[in-house]
Design a protein around this motif. Structure first.
Motif, PDB file in Angstrom:
ATOM      1  N   ALA A  40       0.834  -1.208   0.000  1.00 18.54           N
ATOM      2  CA  ALA A  40       0.000   0.000   0.000  1.00 18.54           C
ATOM      3  C   ALA A  40       0.873   1.266   0.000  1.00 18.54           C
ATOM      4  N   VAL A  41       1.976   1.246   0.743  1.00 13.68           N
ATOM      5  CA  VAL A  41       2.883   2.404   0.726  1.00 13.68           C
ATOM      6  C   VAL A  41       3.477   2.552  -0.677  1.00 13.68           C
ATOM      7  N   THR A  42       3.770   1.432  -1.320  1.00 12.04           N
ATOM      8  CA  THR A  42       4.309   1.459  -2.685  1.00 12.04           C
ATOM      9  C   THR A  42       3.281   2.043  -3.653  1.00 12.04           C
ATOM     10  N   LEU A  43       2.027   1.638  -3.483  1.00 13.55           N
ATOM     11  CA  LEU A  43       0.967   2.171  -4.349  1.00 13.55           C
ATOM     12  C   LEU A  43       0.866   3.685  -4.179  1.00 13.55           C
ATOM     13  N   TYR A  44       0.955   4.130  -2.926  1.00 11.08           N
ATOM     14  CA  TYR A  44       0.924   5.578  -2.672  1.00 11.08           C
ATOM     15  C   TYR A  44       2.061   6.262  -3.433  1.00 11.08           C
ATOM     16  N   ALA A  45       3.256   5.692  -3.356  1.00  9.17           N
ATOM     17  CA  ALA A  45       4.420   6.284  -4.036  1.00  9.17           C
ATOM     18  C   ALA A  45       4.186   6.326  -5.551  1.00  9.17           C
ATOM     19  N   LEU A  70      -2.842   3.627   6.992  1.00  8.83           N
ATOM     20  CA  LEU A  70      -3.154   2.250   6.598  1.00  8.83           C
ATOM     21  C   LEU A  70      -4.089   1.646   7.633  1.00  8.83           C
ATOM     22  N   LYS A  71      -5.200   1.107   7.164  1.00 11.45           N
ATOM     23  CA  LYS A  71      -6.137   0.468   8.100  1.00 11.45           C
ATOM     24  C   LYS A  71      -6.588  -0.852   7.515  1.00 11.45           C
ATOM     25  N   PHE A  72      -6.907  -1.789   8.386  1.00 12.34           N
ATOM     26  CA  PHE A  72      -7.495  -3.052   7.947  1.00 12.34           C
ATOM     27  C   PHE A  72      -8.946  -3.067   8.403  1.00 12.34           C
ATOM     28  N   LYS A  73      -9.862  -3.449   7.498  1.00 14.46           N
ATOM     29  CA  LYS A  73     -11.270  -3.594   7.901  1.00 14.46           C
ATOM     30  C   LYS A  73     -11.732  -4.984   7.517  1.00 14.46           C
ATOM     31  N   PHE A  74     -12.322  -5.653   8.477  1.00 11.58           N
ATOM     32  CA  PHE A  74     -12.756  -7.038   8.249  1.00 11.58           C
ATOM     33  C   PHE A  74     -13.912  -7.082   7.258  1.00 11.58           C
ATOM     34  N   ASN A  75     -13.782  -7.919   6.241  1.00 17.02           N
ATOM     35  CA  ASN A  75     -14.852  -8.119   5.257  1.00 17.02           C
ATOM     36  C   ASN A  75     -15.495  -9.474   5.564  1.00 17.02           C
ATOM     37  N   THR A  76     -16.740  -9.428   6.032  1.00 14.73           N
ATOM     38  CA  THR A  76     -17.375 -10.677   6.485  1.00 14.73           C
ATOM     39  C   THR A  76     -17.609 -11.651   5.325  1.00 14.73           C
ATOM     40  N   ASP A  77     -17.842 -11.128   4.124  1.00 13.02           N
ATOM     41  CA  ASP A  77     -18.054 -12.017   2.967  1.00 13.02           C
ATOM     42  C   ASP A  77     -16.768 -12.776   2.634  1.00 13.02           C
ATOM     43  N   LEU A  78     -15.659 -12.061   2.667  1.00 10.94           N
ATOM     44  CA  LEU A  78     -14.381 -12.691   2.319  1.00 10.94           C
ATOM     45  C   LEU A  78     -13.791 -13.471   3.486  1.00 10.94           C
ATOM     46  N   GLY A  79     -14.118 -13.067   4.698  1.00  8.92           N
ATOM     47  CA  GLY A  79     -13.595 -13.750   5.884  1.00  8.92           C
ATOM     48  C   GLY A  79     -12.203 -13.287   6.290  1.00  8.92           C
ATOM     49  N   PHE A  80     -11.764 -12.161   5.751  1.00  9.30           N
ATOM     50  CA  PHE A  80     -10.488 -11.586   6.209  1.00  9.30           C
ATOM     51  C   PHE A  80     -10.543 -10.066   6.080  1.00  9.30           C
ATOM     52  N   ASN A  89     -10.256   1.436  -0.204  1.00 13.67           N
ATOM     53  CA  ASN A  89      -9.940   0.006  -0.273  1.00 13.67           C
ATOM     54  C   ASN A  89      -9.020  -0.255  -1.477  1.00 13.67           C
ATOM     55  N   VAL A  90      -7.818  -0.723  -1.185  1.00 11.40           N
ATOM     56  CA  VAL A  90      -6.847  -0.956  -2.265  1.00 11.40           C
ATOM     57  C   VAL A  90      -6.438  -2.430  -2.323  1.00 11.40           C
ATOM     58  N   GLU A  91      -7.237  -3.273  -1.697  1.00  7.73           N
ATOM     59  CA  GLU A  91      -6.901  -4.697  -1.564  1.00  7.73           C
ATOM     60  C   GLU A  91      -6.550  -5.343  -2.914  1.00  7.73           C
ATOM     61  N   LYS A  92      -7.336  -5.006  -3.949  1.00  5.21           N
ATOM     62  CA  LYS A  92      -7.074  -5.648  -5.238  1.00  5.21           C
ATOM     63  C   LYS A  92      -5.871  -4.991  -5.951  1.00  5.21           C
ATOM     64  N   PHE A 123      -0.780  -4.329  16.564  1.00  7.72           N
ATOM     65  CA  PHE A 123      -1.805  -5.345  16.277  1.00  7.72           C
ATOM     66  C   PHE A 123      -1.618  -6.572  17.173  1.00  7.72           C
ATOM     67  N   GLY A 124      -0.396  -6.768  17.643  1.00  9.73           N
ATOM     68  CA  GLY A 124      -0.087  -7.995  18.377  1.00  9.73           C
ATOM     69  C   GLY A 124      -0.041  -7.848  19.879  1.00  9.73           C
ATOM     70  N   THR A 125      -0.463  -6.687  20.400  1.00  9.90           N
ATOM     71  CA  THR A 125      -0.289  -6.491  21.848  1.00  9.90           C
ATOM     72  C   THR A 125      -1.081  -7.498  22.684  1.00  9.90           C
ATOM     73  N   ASN A 126      -2.215  -7.955  22.173  1.00  9.37           N
ATOM     74  CA  ASN A 126      -3.007  -8.932  22.948  1.00  9.37           C
ATOM     75  C   ASN A 126      -2.826 -10.362  22.459  1.00  9.37           C
ATOM     76  N   LYS A 127      -1.766 -10.609  21.729  1.00  2.00           N
ATOM     77  CA  LYS A 127      -1.521 -11.912  21.090  1.00  2.00           C
ATOM     78  C   LYS A 127      -2.723 -12.268  20.200  1.00  2.00           C
ATOM     79  N   ARG A 128      -3.048 -13.568  20.071  1.00  2.63           N
ATOM     80  CA  ARG A 128      -4.167 -13.989  19.211  1.00  2.63           C
ATOM     81  C   ARG A 128      -4.062 -13.375  17.803  1.00  2.63           C
ATOM     82  N   VAL A 129      -2.847 -13.380  17.278  1.00  2.68           N
ATOM     83  CA  VAL A 129      -2.651 -12.832  15.936  1.00  2.68           C
ATOM     84  C   VAL A 129      -1.806 -13.798  15.111  1.00  2.68           C
ATOM     85  N   VAL A 130      -2.164 -13.904  13.839  1.00  5.30           N
ATOM     86  CA  VAL A 130      -1.336 -14.638  12.880  1.00  5.30           C
ATOM     87  C   VAL A 130      -0.868 -13.578  11.883  1.00  5.30           C
TER      88      VAL A 130
END
Ligand code: CDP
Length: 231
Positions: A40-45, A70-80, A89-92, A123-130
Motif C-alpha cells: 500500500a505504501v508502494t501504491l501511494y508512491a 493504513l487500516k485493515f477492515k474485516f470483510n465478512t463475505d471474504l472472511g479476512f 480500499n486498495v486490496e485488489k 496489532f499484536g499487543t493482545n496476542k491472538r494474531v497470525v
C-alpha cells in the motif's frame, strides 16, 4: 487454550497468506498481512509519482510517511480484513504486478520499515494474531511462541502466483512473474535492514509438493501441539 502469536515468514508466493488466513479463522485470531502494508505504501508512491522505472524520490516518500494512513477492515463475505490506504480500499490494486515490481525497493527503506513495524506490533499487543511477512519472527515478534518459515521451489511459486493473477483477469506472463519473484527474493534477503532470514527457532516447511489441505493439516497440528505444550 493459551493465547499465542503465530509468525509466518518466507519467500514470495510460498502460500503464507493462504495458511495464515486458514489458521486465523480456525483459531479465531486476527490475521495481518504485513506485505499488504508495504504494497500500500508502494501504491501511494506510484500514485504520487515518487517511484517509476527511472526514478525513486526516497526522501520525498520518507517526508510524507506521516500522512499515509493504513487500516485493515474485516470483510465478512471474504472472511479476512482488507487494507485501506487513506480510507480507500486498495486490496485488489496492491496485488498488481506493477506494485510487485517496486515494493521491494520501498521495503528496503528503514523509515518505512520503522513506521510499519510499529503498527504491526500494536496489532499484536493482545496476542491472538497470525501475521505473515519477511521479518515477523525476527523483528516484529521475536518472542512469538510459534514461528513458521515457508519455502517452495521458485517455479512452483511462480506457477501459483501466475494462476492467482490470471484467474482474477490480470494480463501477465509466467516469465515476468518468475522474474519478479526471483528479483524480490534477492532484494528481500540481501537488504541491510531486516533481511528475510529464517529465525533460529522457526520451523521450516517446504510446500512444493503439498496441497493446501495437506499444508493446513500439517501446520495446524504444529500449532495445536505448541499451544498444548504451553498450558
Ligand atoms: O505475496 P508475496 O509473498 O509475493 O509478497 P507480500 O507478502 O505481499 O510482500 C510484498 C513485499 O513486501 C515483499 O517482497 C517484501 O519486499 C516486502 N515485505 C517486507 O519487506 N516485510 C514484510 N514483513 C512483508 C513484506
Amino acid at each position: 487454550m493459551k493465547d499465542i502469536t503465530v509468525a509466518i515468514d518466507g519467500f514470495s508466493s510460498t502460500g503464507k497468506s493462504t495458511i495464515a488466513k486458514q489458521l486465523a479463522k480456525k483459531l479465531e485470531y486476527v490475521y495481518v498481512d504485513s506485505g499488504a502494508m508495504y504494497r500500500a505504501v508502494t501504491l501511494y508512491a506510484m500514485q504520487h509519482q515518487l517511484i517509476s522505472n527511472t526514478f525513486f524520490y526516497k526522501d520525498k516518500l520518507i517526508s510524507v510517511l506521516d500522512i499515509i494512513s493504513l487500516k485493515f477492515k474485516f470483510n465478512t463475505d471474504l472472511g479476512f480484513a482488507e487494507i485501506y490506504l487513506n480510507d480507500i480500499n486498495v486490496e485488489k490494486e496492491i496485488r498488481n504486478i506493477e506494485v510487485s515490481e517496486f515494493v521491494s525497493k520501498v521495503a528496503e527503506i528503514s523509515e518505512v520499515r520503522r513506521k510499519l513495524v510499529e503498527q504491526q506490533q500494536q496489532f499484536g499487543t493482545n496476542k491472538r494474531v497470525v501475521m505473515d511477512g519477511r521479518d515477523i519472527g525476527t523483528v516484529v515478534f521475536p518472542n512469538a511462541e510459534l514461528k513458521i518459515f515457508m519455502n517452495a521451489s521458485a517455479k512452483k511459486r511462480a506457477q501459483r502466483r501466475f494462476e492467482e493473477l490470471t484467474k482474477r483477469g490480470d494480463k501477465v506472463t509466467f516469465d515476468e512473474i518468475l522474474k519478479n519473484i526471483e528479483y524480490r527474493d534477492y532484494i528481500d534477503s540481501t537488504r541491510k535492514d531486516s533481511p528475510l532470514i529464517k529465525a533460529n527457532d522457526a520451523i521450516e516447511i517446504d510446500n512444493s509438493e503439498m496441497t493446501i489441505d495437506e499444508q493446513f493439516e500439517k501446520i495446524y497440528t504444529i500449532v495445536i501441539n505448541k499451544i498444548n505444550s504451553l498450558k
